[in-house]
Write an enzyme that holds these catalytic residues in place. Sequence first.
Site, short mmCIF file in Angstrom:
data_model
loop_
_atom_site.label_atom_id
_atom_site.label_comp_id
_atom_site.label_asym_id
_atom_site.label_seq_id
_atom_site.Cartn_x
_atom_site.Cartn_y
_atom_site.Cartn_z
N CYS A 206 0.83 -1.20 0.00
CA CYS A 206 0.00 0.00 0.00
C CYS A 206 0.87 1.25 0.00
CB CYS A 206 -0.92 -0.02 1.23
SG CYS A 206 -1.88 1.48 1.40
N CYS B 199 -0.46 4.09 2.28
CA CYS B 199 -0.22 3.89 3.71
C CYS B 199 1.25 4.12 4.05
CB CYS B 199 -0.57 2.46 4.14
SG CYS B 199 -2.05 1.80 3.39
N ASP B 200 2.17 3.64 3.21
CA ASP B 200 3.58 3.58 3.60
C ASP B 200 4.51 4.49 2.80
OD1 ASP B 200 2.85 1.60 5.41
OD2 ASP B 200 3.03 0.04 3.90
#
Length: 320
Positions: free
Chosen positions: A136, A139-140
């Site tokens: 992701c 997200c990261d």
Amino acid sequence: MSTSEIYDLIIVGGGPGGFSAGIYAMRAALKTVLIEKGAPGGQMTLSGEVENYPGIERISGPDLSMQFHQHALSYGLEMINAEVKEVEPGLEYHVVHLDDGSALRSYAVIIGTGGSAHKLNIPGEAEYYGQGVSYCAVCDGFFFRNKTVVVIGGGDSAAEESLYLAKLAKQVYMVHRRDTLRAGKILQQRIKAECKIEMLWDSVPVAIKADAQGVSSVELQNVKTGEHRDLKTDGVFIFVGFSPNNQLVPSGIDMNAKGYVVTDDKCETNTPGIYVIGDLRQKYARQIVVAASDGCTAALAAAHYVENKKAAESDSCQLV
Ligand code: NAP
């Protein structure tokens, strides 16, 4: 049993399909509950920018998720945050079992549990998940500002996420096992135009390596020459497709060879009153707008089904 204890409709899954179904079900005055085990939005929450939902030129996946959620809430849709363990079909009503041991009953059930990211199953992938290996970018990606990242895959997801990462990272290597991308033409053009993205064609990752700081390199093999090389990187983002989450689909419901559920044009399965929507359903395009459309179709069909079911029940009561 009192029929007042039975929902008209239970929706399993809070992605775009589930929320769309919830909105249409509430507008059709169905007694409805939506059950979601995670954050509202499903896979949508993992999308950086969504630019193809009609009427909204550009929005982040998490923001679009919140808008779906708010819209459903505005109709008073009941929502339960729990994991569904089983959907048990029945003739009079269906039963949905939750992880706390409780069970809910309903005349109709809509299952919209989506799909999950595929794994490469190579050494280092599971070991360094969260230490440089990710599925992701939204997200990261933040952790890789001004760093080097490798993206594995050549589909729409890999292309979109590479473009997202190019805004943050110093360098993005996109590793694809063939010499043409599977991603759509517009994404291909954008990848070509983004100078921070370098394509590594005909290559597959065979191992992810790390040092004390986390991921340090990925070992690639050229599928044409057989040659191996170690590519230095701070992170590896993997987007190599996904499978439908069909674990809750009751046995006896038709699925194709890849595990997608076969429905009719009302999204109804071969079990009356059980509908399947979104990425879990066999269809041509797996898109947010299609999932939302499925949700609408299934909820309208469920409303009709429930109305007929109740009419048949009251007819049989009057005959007694
Ligand atoms: P996908 O279209 O199945 O693409 C997977 C990619 O990973 C392919 O390029 C595939 O290579 C490669 N791959 C698969 N297994 C591999 C392995 N073991 N090692 C190395 N590479 C491997 O998956 P996706 O990109 O996640 O997209 C899934 C669906 O969602 C598609 O229908 C897509 O159109 C849709 N989607 C749409 C959007 C959008 O329109 N905004 C965004 C994201 C996803 P090959 O090409 O050689 O098979």
